[in-house]
Structures are given as C-alpha cells and as structure tokens.
Design a protein around this motif. Structure first.
Motif, PDB file in Angstrom:
ATOM      1  N   ASP A 155       0.608  -1.200   0.037  1.00  0.00           N
ATOM      2  CA  ASP A 155       0.123   0.102  -0.131  1.00  0.00           C
ATOM      3  C   ASP A 155       0.738   1.380  -0.264  1.00  0.00           C
ATOM      4  N   PHE A 156       2.259   1.195  -0.085  1.00  0.00           N
ATOM      5  CA  PHE A 156       3.212   2.166  -0.182  1.00  0.00           C
ATOM      6  C   PHE A 156       3.254   3.108   0.918  1.00  0.00           C
ATOM      7  N   HIS A 157       2.413   2.772   2.319  1.00  0.00           N
ATOM      8  CA  HIS A 157       2.397   3.273   3.456  1.00  0.00           C
ATOM      9  C   HIS A 157       3.123   2.313   4.488  1.00  0.00           C
ATOM     10  N   GLY A 158       3.615   1.295   4.101  1.00  0.00           N
ATOM     11  CA  GLY A 158       4.143   0.462   4.986  1.00  0.00           C
ATOM     12  C   GLY A 158       3.019  -0.295   6.141  1.00  0.00           C
ATOM     13  N   THR A 159       1.747   0.029   5.853  1.00  0.00           N
ATOM     14  CA  THR A 159       0.766  -0.454   6.566  1.00  0.00           C
ATOM     15  C   THR A 159       0.601  -2.259   6.621  1.00  0.00           C
ATOM     16  N   ASN A 160       0.838  -2.585   5.523  1.00  0.00           N
ATOM     17  CA  ASN A 160       0.368  -4.073   5.211  1.00  0.00           C
ATOM     18  C   ASN A 160       1.831  -4.925   5.173  1.00  0.00           C
ATOM     19  N   PHE A 161       2.429  -5.055   3.822  1.00  0.00           N
ATOM     20  CA  PHE A 161       3.558  -5.539   3.531  1.00  0.00           C
ATOM     21  C   PHE A 161       4.698  -4.860   4.327  1.00  0.00           C
ATOM     22  N   PRO A 162       5.741  -5.708   4.822  1.00  0.00           N
ATOM     23  CA  PRO A 162       6.035  -7.119   4.925  1.00  0.00           C
ATOM     24  C   PRO A 162       5.296  -7.858   6.002  1.00  0.00           C
ATOM     25  N   ASP A 163       5.020  -7.169   7.191  1.00  0.00           N
ATOM     26  CA  ASP A 163       4.681  -7.885   8.483  1.00  0.00           C
ATOM     27  C   ASP A 163       3.183  -8.076   8.619  1.00  0.00           C
ATOM     28  N   PHE A 164       2.467  -7.177   7.845  1.00  0.00           N
ATOM     29  CA  PHE A 164       0.883  -7.435   8.190  1.00  0.00           C
ATOM     30  C   PHE A 164       0.240  -7.438   9.378  1.00  0.00           C
ATOM     31  N   GLU A 165       1.119  -6.239  10.366  1.00  0.00           N
ATOM     32  CA  GLU A 165       0.731  -6.405  11.986  1.00  0.00           C
ATOM     33  C   GLU A 165      -0.802  -5.790  12.181  1.00  0.00           C
ATOM     34  N   GLY A 166      -1.234  -4.975  11.264  1.00  0.00           N
ATOM     35  CA  GLY A 166      -2.490  -4.646  11.383  1.00  0.00           C
ATOM     36  C   GLY A 166      -3.554  -5.810  11.040  1.00  0.00           C
ATOM     37  N   LEU A 167      -3.247  -6.398  10.084  1.00  0.00           N
ATOM     38  CA  LEU A 167      -4.271  -7.715   9.670  1.00  0.00           C
ATOM     39  C   LEU A 167      -4.204  -8.622  10.547  1.00  0.00           C
ATOM     40  N   LYS A 168      -3.055  -8.937  11.380  1.00  0.00           N
ATOM     41  CA  LYS A 168      -3.092  -9.837  12.351  1.00  0.00           C
ATOM     42  C   LYS A 168      -3.911  -9.465  13.793  1.00  0.00           C
ATOM     43  N   THR A 169      -4.209  -8.529  13.762  1.00  0.00           N
ATOM     44  CA  THR A 169      -5.174  -8.013  14.926  1.00  0.00           C
ATOM     45  C   THR A 169      -6.493  -8.259  14.773  1.00  0.00           C
ATOM     46  N   LEU A 170      -6.905  -8.777  13.407  1.00  0.00           N
ATOM     47  CA  LEU A 170      -8.523  -8.973  12.903  1.00  0.00           C
ATOM     48  C   LEU A 170      -8.825 -10.427  13.490  1.00  0.00           C
ATOM     49  N   PRO A 171     -10.072 -10.637  13.403  1.00  0.00           N
ATOM     50  CA  PRO A 171     -10.591 -12.138  13.571  1.00  0.00           C
ATOM     51  C   PRO A 171     -10.625 -12.762  12.639  1.00  0.00           C
ATOM     52  N   LEU A 172      -9.445 -13.155  11.965  1.00  0.00           N
ATOM     53  CA  LEU A 172      -9.275 -13.637  10.677  1.00  0.00           C
ATOM     54  C   LEU A 172     -10.000 -14.851  10.263  1.00  0.00           C
ATOM     55  N   SER A 173      -9.961 -15.669  11.466  1.00  0.00           N
ATOM     56  CA  SER A 173     -10.829 -17.092  11.113  1.00  0.00           C
ATOM     57  C   SER A 173     -12.404 -16.999  10.755  1.00  0.00           C
ATOM     58  N   GLU A 174     -12.847 -15.715  10.862  1.00  0.00           N
ATOM     59  CA  GLU A 174     -14.299 -15.600  10.645  1.00  0.00           C
ATOM     60  C   GLU A 174     -14.310 -14.523   9.337  1.00  0.00           C
ATOM     61  N   LYS A 197       1.287 -17.021   0.031  1.00  0.00           N
ATOM     62  CA  LYS A 197       1.817 -18.112   1.095  1.00  0.00           C
ATOM     63  C   LYS A 197       1.771 -17.162   2.394  1.00  0.00           C
ATOM     64  N   THR A 198       2.227 -15.873   2.302  1.00  0.00           N
ATOM     65  CA  THR A 198       2.641 -15.314   3.794  1.00  0.00           C
ATOM     66  C   THR A 198       0.945 -15.133   4.456  1.00  0.00           C
ATOM     67  N   ILE A 199       0.025 -14.616   3.732  1.00  0.00           N
ATOM     68  CA  ILE A 199      -1.194 -14.281   4.237  1.00  0.00           C
ATOM     69  C   ILE A 199      -1.925 -15.444   4.586  1.00  0.00           C
ATOM     70  N   ASN A 200      -1.837 -16.538   3.904  1.00  0.00           N
ATOM     71  CA  ASN A 200      -2.296 -17.815   3.925  1.00  0.00           C
ATOM     72  C   ASN A 200      -2.019 -18.552   5.323  1.00  0.00           C
ATOM     73  N   ALA A 201      -1.005 -18.138   5.628  1.00  0.00           N
ATOM     74  CA  ALA A 201      -0.332 -18.725   6.875  1.00  0.00           C
ATOM     75  C   ALA A 201      -0.918 -17.941   8.021  1.00  0.00           C
ATOM     76  N   LEU A 202      -1.626 -16.959   7.804  1.00  0.00           N
ATOM     77  CA  LEU A 202      -2.360 -16.244   9.170  1.00  0.00           C
ATOM     78  C   LEU A 202      -3.722 -17.070   9.231  1.00  0.00           C
ATOM     79  N   GLU A 203      -4.062 -17.956   8.491  1.00  0.00           N
ATOM     80  CA  GLU A 203      -5.241 -18.802   8.494  1.00  0.00           C
ATOM     81  C   GLU A 203      -6.601 -17.975   8.560  1.00  0.00           C
ATOM     82  N   PRO A 204      -6.849 -17.170   7.248  1.00  0.00           N
ATOM     83  CA  PRO A 204      -7.973 -16.679   7.289  1.00  0.00           C
ATOM     84  C   PRO A 204      -9.359 -17.656   7.275  1.00  0.00           C
ATOM     85  N   LYS A 205     -10.323 -17.248   7.080  1.00  0.00           N
ATOM     86  CA  LYS A 205     -11.570 -18.009   6.718  1.00  0.00           C
ATOM     87  C   LYS A 205     -11.290 -18.591   5.478  1.00  0.00           C
TER      88      LYS A 205
END
Length: 349
Positions: A155-174, A197-205
């Motif tokens: 997103d060119f703001h560093g919000t997501n790649f490479p660590d996706f820290e914000g994404l990890k805080t969400l209830p991804l399984s749902e 592969k990186t995001i799939n490893a976070l196990e979203p629904k």
C-alpha cells in the motif's frame, strides 16, 4: 509536472532533447525494454497471434490458458488460478461476484479502487483499529453475512507488507480476505511468488488474491488465486464468459521467460541492497523491507532530484484533491552507475 514521451521509459528518458535518469513507474524487473524478453514475446506473437477476442467459454479453446493458470497456481501456492485481460478486471470480477446478500464488504486503509464497487456502501476505515472495531461489531450483531475485508498487499504506506501487523489483529478465522497483490507478485518473495503463502499462513476463513501481472511479469494479464471451488465460481460467471481473455502470447511468455524473471530478480535485489547501503537519511522515506519503492512527500526533494537530471514518480494520488505523492522506484533496468548517481544526489540534499 507532466511529461509526454514517445517511447517506453526505461532507466533513462529523453525530454525535450535532455536525458534524465528515471527512477519511477512500475516496471520493477525492467522487462518491457529488455531485448531477450522482447524477442521471446515476439516469438509467441508469431505462434499465437496478436490477440484472441473470443470467449474462454467458446467451443474452440486455446490450451495455453489452462497450462499457464496451473503453472501460476503452483508458483503462487494456491489451489487454483484464473486469468483475465487486466488486473483491474480481475479485481472487479471478484468484487462484483461477491456482492451478494451473503456477504458484507469492509475496506482496509489505502485499498485500491480496483476492488471498490461504486454501487455499494463501502465500509471504509482510516486505521486497522477502526476496522477491528467495525468487524467485531458486525460479527456480534450479524450472524448471517460473512464479512469480507479488501486490502492492498503493497500500500506504499508500510501498513501491510511485509509484516501485516494490522491484519494480524483482526478475527481472521471469521473473515474472507481479498488481497490485491499487483505490486508484489513477481517481485517479492524468494521466487517472486508474492504474498499468498504469507497471508494464507495467518489462517483466514478464506483467501482470495487478485492482481495485475504487468508490473512484476512485464505482460498485460490479470489473475485471481484461491480455492478451486471459488475459482470455478468465478469462471462460471457471465462476467468471465463475456470478457475476452489476455492475449495468448502474453500468457505463454509467463512460462517461457522463467529464467529471465529469475535473473532480473537477482539484479533487482542487488540494486536494492546497493541503494540501502549507500543512501543516508533513509528515515525520510516510507519503505517496505524487500520492496524496491521509497515514498516521500517532500516536494523540495523532488525538485532537487529533477534539477540534477533525475525524475521519479510524482503525482496527486488517487485523485486531484490528494496531496502530491512522490516515489523512487528501483528496477532491474538500472545499472550500478545509475544507482551510484542516485545515491550521490540524495546524499547531497
């Protein structure tokens, strides 16, 4: 300032008879002007023609599409893949197909317009904390509609790649995730596999990745990756059946140019390491480890670069009311001398 060119911009561009170093655009591997890559592409044009305007649902079909989609799915790490003529079309196919009463759309900060539907009331947010709150409220009060979160991997703001820290805080399984990886696929990852592969490893629904392959792979193709059942649903839509596919020469080149892609990624990695080692005051940029882009908002720096015959990407994005966004883009087309000159000019600012 806007400039109109008569040819594709590589590491150098000519404007009104004056030559500039060019550190902009999205040709990360420098393929569009690479002679070996061009010759391979031309041979595929001779074999497959310049375009194929028929539906993929037609009774006469060209097998290269199925071959390339299987190749891409294996390369990215997904069960299946479907290709289209552009990344924007891929994003719209996903968004329009999922726009049913079964789902509610949410948009992460800085999500690209390719994933938006103007006919829907998009639940846009300014931060992942706000997104998390909205999702938890939805899950608590609405058990019938599955939430879908759209986001850009890069997103060119560093919000997501490479660590996706914000994404990890969400209830991804749902949550179903729809990720635009147009600026990552072909470029990031050990083999240019992007972020699947990186995001799939976070196990979203469920994970759906859509993208343009033009930036990382140098040919105009859109693609969608995901579960085989989901990809089959996309293939069976009138949207897909009614659209002409990418040119078959484009998709054939993806397989044939594998060794070129690997070589260009090594060159890009070398240039990126050179830049990071030699450039002072990197804190002035918004950067993402492993990605060859460096965003800044200092218009005086942009003027300094142009005064020293260096042009970078600089325009108001996403619309004319937005602030000027400038970005240094390192590519595999740049030579070591190019990199040294850029670093010298930056360090003198």
């Amino acid at each position: 300032m806007t400039y109109n060119l008569d040819s594709f911009p590589s590491n150098h561009i000519s404007i009104e008879g004056k030559t500039y170093l060019y550190f902009g655009g999205t040709s990360y591997l420098g393929l569009q002007t690479d002679i070996e890559f061009q010759n391979l592409f031309i041979e595929n044009i001779k074999k497959y023609g310049t375009n194929y305007g028929a539906s993929r649902k037609s009774n006469i079909r060209i097998s290269i599409y199925d071959d390339v989609e299987a190749y891409l799915a294996k390369h990215i790490g997904s069960q299946a893949c479907v290709s289209l003529s552009s990344g924007y079309l891929a994003g719209q196919l996903v968004a329009q197909s999922l726009n049913t009463p079964d789902y509610t759309f949410f948009y992460a900060p800085n999500t690209h317009a390719a994933l938006n539907l103007s006919v829907t009331k998009n639940k846009s947010v300014q931060s992942y904390q706000e997104l998390k709150t909205a999702l938890n409220l939805h899950l608590k009060n609405n058990t019938k509609q599955i939430p879908i979160v759209f986001l850009d991997a890069i997103d060119f703001h560093g919000t997501n790649f490479p660590d996706f820290e914000g994404l990890k805080t969400l209830p991804l399984s749902e949550i179903i995730l729809v990720v635009d990886d147009s600026h990552g696929i072909g470029v990031v990852g050990e083999h240019g596999e992007g972020v699947f592969k990186t995001i799939n490893a976070l196990e979203p629904k469920e994970l759906i990745v859509c993208c343009s392959l033009g930036k990382g792979f140098g040919v105009q193709i859109g693609a969608i990756f995901g579960l085989r059942t989901r990809i089959n649903v996309f293939k069976n839509t009138p949207f897909f059946g009614g659209a002409s596919p990418a040119a078959p020469a484009n998709v054939a080149t993806l397989i044939d140019a594998e060794s070129i892609y690997n070589s260009k990624r090594r060159t890009l990695e070398y240039n990126l390491k050179l830049f990071l080692k030699q450039t002072k005051n990197l804190q002035r940029f918004k950067l993402m480890k492993g990605h060859p882009t460096f965003t800044f908002s200092d218009e005086k720096l942009n003027q300094h670069l142009e005064k020293n015959n260096i042009i970078v990407t600089s325009f108001r994005y996403p619309d004319e009311t937005s602030p000027v966004m400038s970005r240094i883009v390192i590519s595999a087309a740049h030579t070591e001398d190019d990199m040294n000159r850029l670093c010298e000019i930056l360090n003198g600012y």
